[in-house]
Design an enzyme around this catalytic site. Structure first.
Site, PDB file in Angstrom:
ATOM      1  N   GLN A 111       0.835  -1.199   0.000  1.00  0.00           N
ATOM      2  CA  GLN A 111       0.000   0.000   0.000  1.00  0.00           C
ATOM      3  C   GLN A 111       0.871   1.251   0.000  1.00  0.00           C
ATOM      4  OE1 GLN A 111      -1.989  -1.181   3.746  1.00  0.00           O
ATOM      5  NE2 GLN A 111      -3.876  -1.349   2.594  1.00  0.00           N
ATOM      6  N   HIS A 129      -1.239   1.158  -4.573  1.00  0.00           N
ATOM      7  CA  HIS A 129      -1.653   2.570  -4.607  1.00  0.00           C
ATOM      8  C   HIS A 129      -0.762   3.426  -5.498  1.00  0.00           C
ATOM      9  CE1 HIS A 129      -3.754   1.904  -0.464  1.00  0.00           C
ATOM     10  NE2 HIS A 129      -4.419   1.397  -1.471  1.00  0.00           N
ATOM     11  N   CYS A 191      -0.018  18.289 -23.415  1.00  0.00           N
ATOM     12  CA  CYS A 191      -1.332  18.832 -23.771  1.00  0.00           C
ATOM     13  C   CYS A 191      -1.787  19.973 -22.866  1.00  0.00           C
ATOM     14  CB  CYS A 191      -2.387  17.713 -23.767  1.00  0.00           C
ATOM     15  SG  CYS A 191      -2.958  17.264 -22.123  1.00  0.00           S
TER      16      CYS A 191
HETATM   17 ZN   LIG Z   1      -1.572  15.636 -21.216  1.00  0.00          ZN
END
Ligand SMILES: [Zn+2]
Length: 284
Positions: A111, A129, A191
């Site tokens: 974890q 996780h 992006c």
């Molecule tokens: Zn991106």
């Protein structure tokens, strides 16, 4: 719900029964939690009663929906990362890695998001996780190394570079009573989208394929050993339930209560390091 096995809980600091347990089950499925990394200086979330020690960590929906939450998270993370990245594996990680090499551990899922099992030489690790060393774009799915994002964070926010604050469990730091509205959060280099550390936040689900991989490993195992986890988070607790449903015995090494105490065949209430060192020596 009725479980096929319900042993009387045996809580002790003696490790003899644990040695027998590990000797009797060669294909061991191990689940580790924060208690394994505390000796490396990475804080634990919960106290011995399973209660929050500090304010609850960042919530997934808040992070995704609120630019202010992201400013606060990345500001704290900029400060906390410096010490997080310098944490080293401790004797518990090394003992587990040696137990794997000795053929005593078939599968290890953790974890923890600190990557310290792998850095101690452990080979087969499922990071339930995720890993704080990775960063994910929520728009286009690009992945980045945290180290490169750290450079961008520092370049955009040089006035945060020399702040220090107590460490917090998500690799961030307790920078409280501070206005984060001037913090400049970098976007995705591909992006411009929202960046998130590649870890499962509270309120977020573990990716399905990762859970399936861990369940498949559990199905192939003979028994389960929980180390340093109170199992208060369902993502870990469900593996104990599944093990018991499959008729497998479950042992735990944990200081304090766990959510699964009544499902355990055996529990050693002691710190991980001395127990794992003794266990390793006894199984050699
Ligand atoms: Zn991106």
């Amino acid at each position: 719900m009725e479980y096929p096995l319900r042993h009387a809980e045996s809580t002790s600091t003696e490790i003899g029964p644990l040695v027998e347990f590990c000797a009797a089950h060669r294909r061991l499925f191990v689940l580790t939690g924060a208690g394994v990394s505390t000796a490396s200086g990475i804080p634990d979330y919960r106290d011995a009663d399973g209660e929050w020690k500090q304010r609850q960590p960042v919530d997934y929906r808040d992070f995704v929906s609120s630019p202010a939450t992201r400013q606060r998270y990345w500001a704290r993370s900029l400060v906390g990362w410096r010490r997080f990245v310098r944490a080293h594996p401790n004797a518990a990680h090394y003992a587990l890695s040696e137990l794997e090499q000795m053929g005593r551990i078939a599968h290890l899922i953790t974890q923890n998001v600190d990557d310290l099992h792998r850095r101690a030489g452990h080979r087969r690790v499922v990071d339930l996780h995720g890993r704080l060393a990775g960063v994910l774009c929520l728009e286009c799915g690009s992945r980045f190394a945290r180290a490169s994002v750290q450079m961008q964070l520092v370049l955009r926010n040089p006035h945060y570079q020399h702040l220090s604050a107590p460490d917090a469990p998500d690799g961030d730091a307790h920078l409280e009573q501070r206005d984060f509205s001037d913090f400049d959060v970098p976007g995705c280099a591909a992006c411009g989208g929202v960046l998130k550390p590649d870890v499962v936040f509270f309120g977020e689900n573990v990716p399905g394929e990762r859970v399936s991989e861990a369940y498949a490993a559990l199905t192939r195992a003979d028994a389960m050993l929980v180390i340093g986890s109170s199992l208060m988070v369902f993502s870990g607790y469900r593996f104990v339930r599944r093990a018991v449903e499959q008729g497998k015995r479950v042992a735990a090494i944990n200081l304090g209560r766990t959510r699964a105490d009544e499902l355990l065949s055996l529990k050693v209430s002691a710190p991980c390091i001395p127990v794992l060192r003794e266990l390793r020596a006894a199984l050699e």
